[in-house]
Motif scaffolding. Structure first.
Motif, PDB file in Angstrom:
ATOM      1  N   LYS A   5       1.582 -25.688  44.942  1.00 16.74           N
ATOM      2  CA  LYS A   5       1.194 -25.225  46.272  1.00 16.74           C
ATOM      3  C   LYS A   5       2.238 -24.233  46.771  1.00 16.74           C
ATOM      4  N   ILE A   6       1.760 -23.082  47.235  1.00 19.77           N
ATOM      5  CA  ILE A   6       2.634 -21.980  47.635  1.00 19.77           C
ATOM      6  C   ILE A   6       2.413 -21.694  49.117  1.00 19.77           C
ATOM      7  N   SER A   7       3.447 -21.881  49.931  1.00 22.55           N
ATOM      8  CA  SER A   7       3.366 -21.567  51.355  1.00 22.55           C
ATOM      9  C   SER A   7       3.395 -20.052  51.534  1.00 22.55           C
ATOM     10  N   LEU A   8       2.437 -19.538  52.321  1.00 20.96           N
ATOM     11  CA  LEU A   8       2.310 -18.095  52.508  1.00 20.96           C
ATOM     12  C   LEU A   8       3.065 -17.645  53.755  1.00 20.96           C
ATOM     13  N   ASP A   9       3.784 -16.532  53.637  1.00 23.89           N
ATOM     14  CA  ASP A   9       4.493 -15.936  54.772  1.00 23.89           C
ATOM     15  C   ASP A   9       3.570 -14.914  55.448  1.00 23.89           C
ATOM     16  N   THR A  10       3.172 -15.228  56.695  1.00 29.58           N
ATOM     17  CA  THR A  10       2.293 -14.344  57.482  1.00 29.58           C
ATOM     18  C   THR A  10       1.139 -13.797  56.642  1.00 29.58           C
ATOM     19  N   PRO A  11       0.224 -14.649  56.194  1.00 31.27           N
ATOM     20  CA  PRO A  11      -0.898 -14.169  55.368  1.00 31.27           C
ATOM     21  C   PRO A  11      -1.836 -13.292  56.189  1.00 31.27           C
ATOM     22  N   PRO A  12      -2.464 -12.296  55.575  1.00 38.25           N
ATOM     23  CA  PRO A  12      -3.431 -11.450  56.292  1.00 38.25           C
ATOM     24  C   PRO A  12      -4.642 -12.263  56.739  1.00 38.25           C
ATOM     25  N   GLU A  13      -5.374 -11.709  57.705  1.00 35.74           N
ATOM     26  CA  GLU A  13      -6.572 -12.381  58.199  1.00 35.74           C
ATOM     27  C   GLU A  13      -7.611 -12.541  57.098  1.00 35.74           C
ATOM     28  N   ALA A  14      -7.581 -11.639  56.113  1.00 35.56           N
ATOM     29  CA  ALA A  14      -8.551 -11.708  55.015  1.00 35.56           C
ATOM     30  C   ALA A  14      -8.336 -12.927  54.127  1.00 35.56           C
ATOM     31  N   PHE A  15      -7.183 -13.575  54.232  1.00 33.52           N
ATOM     32  CA  PHE A  15      -6.914 -14.784  53.445  1.00 33.52           C
ATOM     33  C   PHE A  15      -7.620 -15.969  54.111  1.00 33.52           C
ATOM     34  N   ARG A  16      -8.912 -16.008  53.990  1.00 34.70           N
ATOM     35  CA  ARG A  16      -9.688 -17.090  54.591  1.00 34.70           C
ATOM     36  C   ARG A  16      -9.678 -18.310  53.686  1.00 34.70           C
ATOM     37  N   ASP A  60      12.159 -22.818  45.310  1.00 35.46           N
ATOM     38  CA  ASP A  60      12.509 -21.544  45.936  1.00 35.46           C
ATOM     39  C   ASP A  60      11.931 -20.355  45.179  1.00 35.46           C
ATOM     40  N   THR A  61      11.057 -20.599  44.210  1.00 30.64           N
ATOM     41  CA  THR A  61      10.439 -19.506  43.457  1.00 30.64           C
ATOM     42  C   THR A  61       9.464 -18.747  44.345  1.00 30.64           C
ATOM     43  N   ARG A  62       9.566 -17.426  44.329  1.00 34.45           N
ATOM     44  CA  ARG A  62       8.713 -16.577  45.151  1.00 34.45           C
ATOM     45  C   ARG A  62       7.514 -16.078  44.332  1.00 34.45           C
ATOM     46  N   PHE A  63       6.353 -16.006  44.978  1.00 39.25           N
ATOM     47  CA  PHE A  63       5.135 -15.543  44.338  1.00 39.25           C
ATOM     48  C   PHE A  63       4.511 -14.420  45.167  1.00 39.25           C
ATOM     49  N   ARG A  64       3.871 -13.514  44.468  1.00 39.42           N
ATOM     50  CA  ARG A  64       3.013 -12.530  45.132  1.00 39.42           C
ATOM     51  C   ARG A  64       1.579 -13.017  44.982  1.00 39.42           C
ATOM     52  N   VAL A  65       0.902 -13.169  46.100  1.00 37.29           N
ATOM     53  CA  VAL A  65      -0.455 -13.701  46.109  1.00 37.29           C
ATOM     54  C   VAL A  65      -1.392 -12.617  46.615  1.00 37.29           C
ATOM     55  N   ALA A  66      -2.418 -12.300  45.831  1.00 34.90           N
ATOM     56  CA  ALA A  66      -3.364 -11.238  46.191  1.00 34.90           C
ATOM     57  C   ALA A  66      -4.794 -11.744  46.061  1.00 34.90           C
ATOM     58  N   LEU A  67      -5.680 -11.195  46.900  1.00 40.93           N
ATOM     59  CA  LEU A  67      -7.093 -11.539  46.797  1.00 40.93           C
ATOM     60  C   LEU A  67      -7.674 -10.949  45.523  1.00 40.93           C
ATOM     61  N   GLN A  68      -8.461 -11.735  44.808  1.00 42.90           N
ATOM     62  CA  GLN A  68      -9.084 -11.207  43.594  1.00 42.90           C
ATOM     63  C   GLN A  68     -10.143 -10.166  43.932  1.00 42.90           C
ATOM     64  N   SER A  69     -10.777 -10.303  45.093  1.00 43.37           N
ATOM     65  CA  SER A  69     -11.799  -9.326  45.490  1.00 43.37           C
ATOM     66  C   SER A  69     -11.191  -8.041  46.024  1.00 43.37           C
ATOM     67  N   ALA A  70      -9.915  -8.104  46.473  1.00 47.78           N
ATOM     68  CA  ALA A  70      -9.228  -6.921  46.994  1.00 47.78           C
ATOM     69  C   ALA A  70      -7.753  -7.034  46.641  1.00 47.78           C
ATOM     70  N   PRO A  71      -7.350  -6.654  45.429  1.00 52.72           N
ATOM     71  CA  PRO A  71      -5.965  -6.851  44.974  1.00 52.72           C
ATOM     72  C   PRO A  71      -4.919  -6.193  45.859  1.00 52.72           C
ATOM     73  N   SER A  72      -5.305  -5.181  46.642  1.00 47.88           N
ATOM     74  CA  SER A  72      -4.326  -4.531  47.509  1.00 47.88           C
ATOM     75  C   SER A  72      -3.966  -5.394  48.716  1.00 47.88           C
ATOM     76  N   VAL A  73      -4.786  -6.388  49.025  1.00 44.50           N
ATOM     77  CA  VAL A  73      -4.503  -7.308  50.135  1.00 44.50           C
ATOM     78  C   VAL A  73      -3.687  -8.464  49.573  1.00 44.50           C
ATOM     79  N   ALA A  74      -2.413  -8.508  49.927  1.00 42.38           N
ATOM     80  CA  ALA A  74      -1.517  -9.487  49.305  1.00 42.38           C
ATOM     81  C   ALA A  74      -0.536 -10.036  50.328  1.00 42.38           C
TER      82      ALA A  74
END
Length: 361
Positions: free
Chosen positions: A257-268, A221-235
């Motif tokens: 492995k971390i399940s993403l909640d509604t990841p942005p389209e940039a998370f390719r 149940d640990t929560r993580f903030r995941v951000a793109l290294q090329s665009a840290p503001s996209v998380a």
């Protein structure tokens, strides 16, 4: 005789001196006991995060169900595909011939059924006129029923041949991206041999490799903030789905492995990301060796060294997590306190101790 009182005075003084020395020896404090200790310190701030990649949660290895030679490939690695889209085709000549053969079998069976049906009708008319016997009529009836069964068998064979003919075309069954191509035009492929791998895009997750000391503090149940290294503001925010039970034999890292909640389209798929626990900045818990904790009256306690008096006292603590080697203290202990980590069951309250001041977690 005048010297006798003087002798008694000297002997009395020596006796009193001896008694005083013995009393001083008895009242002397025992020497300080050497102990092994550590400074209580919070784990380092992990807000900088750990590197990883975006991966699909599900991916499918697609292959042909029949033997054949590849004659067409319509996709490459990285292409997006839709359900029903043709990906690859086999040479259908042998399968087409099988369909034609089954169509001919069906035509023969239908002709045979037509003949036996007509013969049954004639035989029934002649039987009513008493020209043929009942036994002859039953023979024609049986022949017509056998012909009808042959028609059904031919229809099933034709359906099977047409179904196998469809296996010459490999199509996508979900929305996804082609991540692997394992067969080329002109290659002979066997049934169930992997030809193309398609990754689903509807569920994506972040995959990171963490050090052992970090991974063992996590839970599902640990929560993580995941951000793109090329665009840290996209998380995006995610939750730990799976923690590898063992560390990699080479890197000594454990895959998380971390399940993403509604990841942005940039998370390719394949994008490089940085993942950090959401509570990393507020986590001030303290980690100690499990040997530092003792139980008294059902309450976990640790020995703390008083820096001013160089004595020890026990303080109750709140344990957040424990394993075979380490224990995480969530409350009751201040950062910077010196804690005894060995021989905790043989110490007494207020006992003087000596620390080397070098041991740290």
């Amino acid at each position: 005789m005048k010297h006798v009182p003087v002798l008694f005075l000297v002997l009395g003084s020596l006796a009193l001196a001896g008694c005083k020395a013995e009393g001083e020896q008895a009242d002397a404090a025992p020497p300080p006991r050497p102990v092994l200790s550590v400074l209580a310190a919070a784990p380092p701030d992990r807000a900088t995060g750990f590197a990883g990649t975006v991966q699909p949660r599900y991916q499918t290895d697609l292959g042909f169900r029949v033997l054949g030679r590849v004659i067409t490939r319509t996709v490459d690695v990285g292409d997006r595909v839709k359900p029903g889209q043709v990906l690859m085709q086999l040479d259908p000549m042998v399968l087409d011939l099988a369909v034609r053969a089954r169509e001919a079998d069906l035509a023969t069976a239908l002709a045979q059924l037509s003949n036996t049906t007509a013969a049954e009708t004639r035989s029934e008319t002649l039987r009513d006129k008493k020209v043929v016997s009942q036994a002859e009529f039953e023979n024609t009836l049986q022949a017509r029923e056998a012909a009808a069964a042959a028609v059904e068998q031919a229809k099933a064979g034709l359906a099977k041949a047409r179904e196998q003919r469809s296996y010459a075309t490999l199509s996508a069954d979900v929305d996804g991206i082609v991540i692997s191509v394992d067969a080329e035009v002109g290659q002979i492929v066997a049934p169930s041999q992997k030809a193309i791998t398609v990754a689903r895009t509807d569920e994506r997750e972040a995959v990171v490799d963490l050090p052992e000391e970090v991974a063992r503090t996590l839970s599902n149940d640990t929560r993580f903030r995941v951000a793109l290294q090329s665009a840290p503001s996209v998380a995006a925010i995610g939750t730990v789905r799976e923690i590898a039970p063992q560390a990699d034999a080479t890197t000594r890292m454990r895959r998380v492995k971390i399940s993403l909640d509604t990841p942005p389209e940039a998370f390719r798929l394949g994008a490089t990301i940085s993942a950090a626990p959401v509570e990393a900045g507020a986590d001030r818990s303290i980690e100690l060796p499990v040997s530092a904790v003792l139980e008294r009256d059902g309450t976990p306690r640790v020995w703390v060294v008083d820096a001013a008096t160089r004595t020890v006292k026990t303080v109750p603590v709140v344990i957040a997590r424990r394993d075979d080697t380490r224990v995480r203290i969530a409350g009751g202990l201040d950062v910077g306190a010196r804690v005894v980590i060995a021989g905790v069951h043989s110490l007494t309250e207020g006992q003087a101790v000596q620390t080397d001041g070098k041991a740290n977690p």
